[in-house]
Scaffold this motif. Structure first.
Motif, PDB file in Angstrom:
ATOM      1  N   ARG A  46       0.854  -1.186   0.000  1.00  0.00           N
ATOM      2  CA  ARG A  46       0.000   0.000   0.000  1.00  0.00           C
ATOM      3  C   ARG A  46       0.891   1.237   0.000  1.00  0.00           C
ATOM      4  O   ARG A  46       2.035   1.172   0.464  1.00  0.00           O
ATOM      5  CB  ARG A  46      -0.901   0.036   1.240  1.00  0.00           C
ATOM      6  N   PRO A  47       0.401   2.377  -0.480  1.00  0.00           N
ATOM      7  CA  PRO A  47       1.205   3.602  -0.429  1.00  0.00           C
ATOM      8  C   PRO A  47       1.490   4.008   1.015  1.00  0.00           C
ATOM      9  O   PRO A  47       0.739   3.682   1.937  1.00  0.00           O
ATOM     10  CB  PRO A  47       0.307   4.635  -1.123  1.00  0.00           C
ATOM     11  N   ASN A  48       2.572   4.742   1.207  1.00  0.00           N
ATOM     12  CA  ASN A  48       2.901   5.262   2.535  1.00  0.00           C
ATOM     13  C   ASN A  48       1.735   6.101   3.059  1.00  0.00           C
ATOM     14  O   ASN A  48       1.188   6.944   2.346  1.00  0.00           O
ATOM     15  CB  ASN A  48       4.162   6.123   2.476  1.00  0.00           C
ATOM     16  N   ALA A  52      -6.006   2.050   4.076  1.00  0.00           N
ATOM     17  CA  ALA A  52      -7.016   1.292   3.344  1.00  0.00           C
ATOM     18  C   ALA A  52      -7.261  -0.065   3.989  1.00  0.00           C
ATOM     19  O   ALA A  52      -6.325  -0.750   4.417  1.00  0.00           O
ATOM     20  CB  ALA A  52      -6.575   1.102   1.898  1.00  0.00           C
ATOM     21  N   ARG A  53      -8.521  -0.449   4.072  1.00  0.00           N
ATOM     22  CA  ARG A  53      -8.921  -1.726   4.635  1.00  0.00           C
ATOM     23  C   ARG A  53      -9.911  -2.402   3.697  1.00  0.00           C
ATOM     24  O   ARG A  53     -10.780  -1.757   3.118  1.00  0.00           O
ATOM     25  CB  ARG A  53      -9.582  -1.542   6.013  1.00  0.00           C
ATOM     26  N   LEU A  54      -9.781  -3.701   3.550  1.00  0.00           N
ATOM     27  CA  LEU A  54     -10.726  -4.463   2.745  1.00  0.00           C
ATOM     28  C   LEU A  54     -12.064  -4.577   3.469  1.00  0.00           C
ATOM     29  O   LEU A  54     -12.092  -4.794   4.689  1.00  0.00           O
ATOM     30  CB  LEU A  54     -10.173  -5.857   2.456  1.00  0.00           C
ATOM     31  N   SER A  55     -13.151  -4.447   2.707  1.00  0.00           N
ATOM     32  CA  SER A  55     -14.474  -4.580   3.331  1.00  0.00           C
ATOM     33  C   SER A  55     -14.681  -5.985   3.858  1.00  0.00           C
ATOM     34  O   SER A  55     -15.393  -6.198   4.832  1.00  0.00           O
ATOM     35  CB  SER A  55     -15.568  -4.226   2.320  1.00  0.00           C
ATOM     36  N   SER A  56     -14.064  -6.969   3.216  1.00  0.00           N
ATOM     37  CA  SER A  56     -14.108  -8.364   3.669  1.00  0.00           C
ATOM     38  C   SER A  56     -12.932  -9.087   3.036  1.00  0.00           C
ATOM     39  O   SER A  56     -12.728  -8.988   1.826  1.00  0.00           O
ATOM     40  CB  SER A  56     -15.418  -9.044   3.255  1.00  0.00           C
ATOM     41  N   PHE A  64     -12.415  -1.593  -1.294  1.00  0.00           N
ATOM     42  CA  PHE A  64     -11.653  -0.720  -0.408  1.00  0.00           C
ATOM     43  C   PHE A  64     -11.594   0.670  -1.022  1.00  0.00           C
ATOM     44  O   PHE A  64     -11.838   0.841  -2.221  1.00  0.00           O
ATOM     45  CB  PHE A  64     -10.238  -1.269  -0.138  1.00  0.00           C
ATOM     46  N   THR A  65     -11.282   1.659  -0.204  1.00  0.00           N
ATOM     47  CA  THR A  65     -11.147   3.041  -0.677  1.00  0.00           C
ATOM     48  C   THR A  65      -9.671   3.376  -0.827  1.00  0.00           C
ATOM     49  O   THR A  65      -8.885   3.192   0.105  1.00  0.00           O
ATOM     50  CB  THR A  65     -11.820   4.016   0.293  1.00  0.00           C
TER      51      THR A  65
END
Length: 603
Positions: A46-48, A52-56, A64-65
């Motif tokens: 992921r970028p520094n 971001a978190r996975l919905s599931s 994710f956003t």
């Protein structure tokens, strides 16, 4: 690795920061080509600064956003029979900040199954650019069957074509360019076979965004068989949110329903069968939330003459919560040399004049003030010579079982005003039905809806030179359920599926009767589902609660039987004024919802 195993995390994507990213592992296959028994997603990069978190992590299609600019790499591991893990696959999402150009994304369309000799039309209309720049297209064959001399016609347009001259698999690649950058290649597969060997094609319909506890109607009516053989349907869930007990009602029909009981992502798979062969599965993603995103509908594709004003129509767009929508139309692509522009691009019905022959792809995004919809596109094909006609099979309809149904193709049109001929096909009918079309080469053929269920029909018209694209109509034959309301002279027919009334009630009333009803099953068994009540709240925070008396989810009404029930207010607070309360329930298998609205005047 067992035969048929395939781990597929989906195509790489390019987005703007803040975008909601939809991952898609539904093309993965377990042992023997079956659906995987489990999915496991995880970020490997992921970028520094990203949170971001996975919905599931266990859904077939999590979200994710993209909260920071940079690259997100997400890994997918699937399991199949005997818990045999496949090789992992990863997908890369590149997020770009506002003001910086994002690379466009190519979409070569859906796989096709055709007969040898068929003229195959491809579509890159779902390709998109995160910045809204117009696109150009470059198609090429990646592979062809041995001995094939197939050539692409109009390879630099959104919808090229070729003739499948040999049996086998054709793979065609598409790259798009936004004027600054070229996308990665996207491929589409076309399988050509002789006669009965051609496979049917499943189409599970567009992805949906819905509210939790709403009734969701899936739509496989666009599924088809190259030989126009009747097809049957088989739906099942590939994945659903943890804790969900949702099930599909009518899983062997073209348009089944289910009720999402937990927020999250539901992935349903559809296969169709022509009696000899089964299709490859197709999937649809349904995202349920307490604030569902609106849905854009850019209208139907059009064929027109160059130089003639074109009116677009986004009035089919909707918001699950009923919020007002704003509209944003843009060109995705237009023919080389065109200088046209949209008039009224922020309205429901913008227009433009195609000044050059070719294909114009226009995109619509709607906003409900809280979230934007996914984009929907419409393709307008302008011709300087003969234009292909446009078939219009009429609106979908609900009829009573055993009704004689007359179809209507009179809305079909030809931009050149050439005389049209008509060809109707019955694509599918309910199990046990023996329905056949009478007058299949006329404007208004007919058939008898002899069995409860869905009848899917297609219409193609010809202007003497070329066939139109097929247009579909779905006729739903429902068992007859009658609703009556009680009165001083007995029960009277409501004459529909809703009732609105104004009523005066005294302060402090308890268990106040609003109305008495009777429902009668005239031709089949019914089951009551999705019973809901919407309360009103006074300025002082007191609740006015309606309820059904004698009706609850799970109640069954056998054919020929009736059920009496009432609507009531549990209690009436000391708060004079005007309030509105609502109740509703749904019945299966028809999926029809009955609604009751009361304007309550507390005195």
């Amino acid at each position: 690795m067992p035969a048929g195993f395939k781990d597929d995390a989906g195509a790489d994507q390019n987005v703007k920061t803040g975008a909601l990213v939809q991952l898609d592992g539904t093309a993965s296959r377990g042992a023997g080509g079956a659906a995987p028994t489990s999915y496991q997603w995880s970020f490997t990069a992921r970028p520094n600064g990203s949170n971001a978190r996975l919905s599931s992590s266990t859904s077939a299609a999590p979200q994710f956003t993209a909260d920071q600019a940079g690259q997100y790499v997400v890994k997918l591991v699937i399991n199949g029979k005997n818990d045999c893990a496949a090789q992992t696959d990863s997908v890369t999402i590149t997020a770009t900040t506002a003001g910086a150009n994002a690379v466009p994304t190519a979409d070569a369309g859906t796989a096709q199954s055709v007969n040898i000799g068929t003229r195959v039309t491809l579509s890159g209309a779902q390709s998109h650019d995160p910045d809204g720049n117009t696109l150009t297209y470059a198609w090429q064959f990646v592979s062809r069957p041995s001995g094939s001399s197939a050539q692409l016609t109009d390879a630099n347009t959104v919808s090229p074509s070729f003739t499948a001259d040999k049996a086998g698999t054709y793979v065609v690649g598409l790259r798009v360019n936004d004027g600054q950058a070229t996308s990665e290649r996207a491929d589409v597969t076309v399988v050509a076979a002789a006669g009965d060997a051609a496979l049917p094609v499943a189409d599970a319909g567009p992805d949906q965004s819905v509210d939790v506890n709403s009734v969701v109607r899936l739509d496989g009516s666009a599924s088809r068989d190259p030989e126009n053989r009747l097809i049957t349907y088989a739906w099942h869930f590939v994945s659903k949110p943890a804790g969900s007990n949702a099930s599909i009602t009518g899983a062997d029909t073209a348009r089944p329903i289910f009720q999402p009981d937990v927020a999250g992502t539901y992935v349903a798979s559809l296969t169709v069968d022509n009696g000899q062969n089964q299709s490859q599965p197709d999937t649809v993603i349904v995202t349920a939330s307490n604030n569902a995103r609106p849905v854009a509908d850019a209208g139907v594709d059009q064929n027109v003459q160059a130089g003639v004003l074109v009116n677009l129509d986004g009035s089919g767009s909707r918001d699950p919560e009923g919020r007002a929508l704003s509209y944003h139309w843009t060109f995705v692509s237009m023919p080389v040399g065109s200088q046209t522009a949209l008039v009224g691009s922020s309205t429901t019905t913008p227009s433009f004049t195609p000044d050059v022959a070719g294909e114009y792809v226009v995109q619509l995004v709607v906003d409900d003030g809280q979230a934007e919809s996914p984009a929907d596109t419409v393709v307008v094909t302008a011709a300087s010579a003969n234009s292909a006609p446009v078939a219009n099979a009429g609106n979908d309809r609900n009829v009573a079982v055993t009704s004689q149904v007359t179809l209507d193709g009179s809305g079909s049109s030809d931009a050149d005003n050439n005389a049209l001929t008509y060809r109707w096909t019955l694509i599918s009918r309910p199990a046990g039905s023996s329905a056949t079309l009478s007058g299949a080469d006329t404007v208004t053929p007919s058939f008898t809806a002899d069995t409860v269920g869905f009848y899917v029909l297609a219409l193609q018209v010809n202007d003497g030179q070329v066939d139109s694209a097929p247009d579909l109509v779905v006729i739903t034959a429902s068992p007859t359920l009658a609703l009556y309301i009680g009165s001083s002279s007995g029960y009277q027919s409501v004459g529909g599926s809703s009732d609105t009334a104004s009523i005066q009630v005294p302060v402090g009333g308890q268990d106040v009767l609003l109305d008495q009803f009777r429902i009668e099953a005239l031709s089949s068994d019914f089951t009551v589902t999705n019973v809901q009540a919407t309360s009103a709240t006074t300025a002082g925070g007191q609740t006015i609660t309606p309820r059904f008396d004698g009706l609850q989810s799970g109640d069954t009404i056998a054919a020929g039987d009736q059920l009496d029930f009432a609507t009531r207010l549990t209690s009436v607070p000391n708060a004079p004024g005007q309030y509105q309360v609502k109740l509703q329930f749904t019945v299966s298998p028809s999926g029809k919802t009955y609604r009751f609205t009361y304007n309550v005047n507390i005195q």
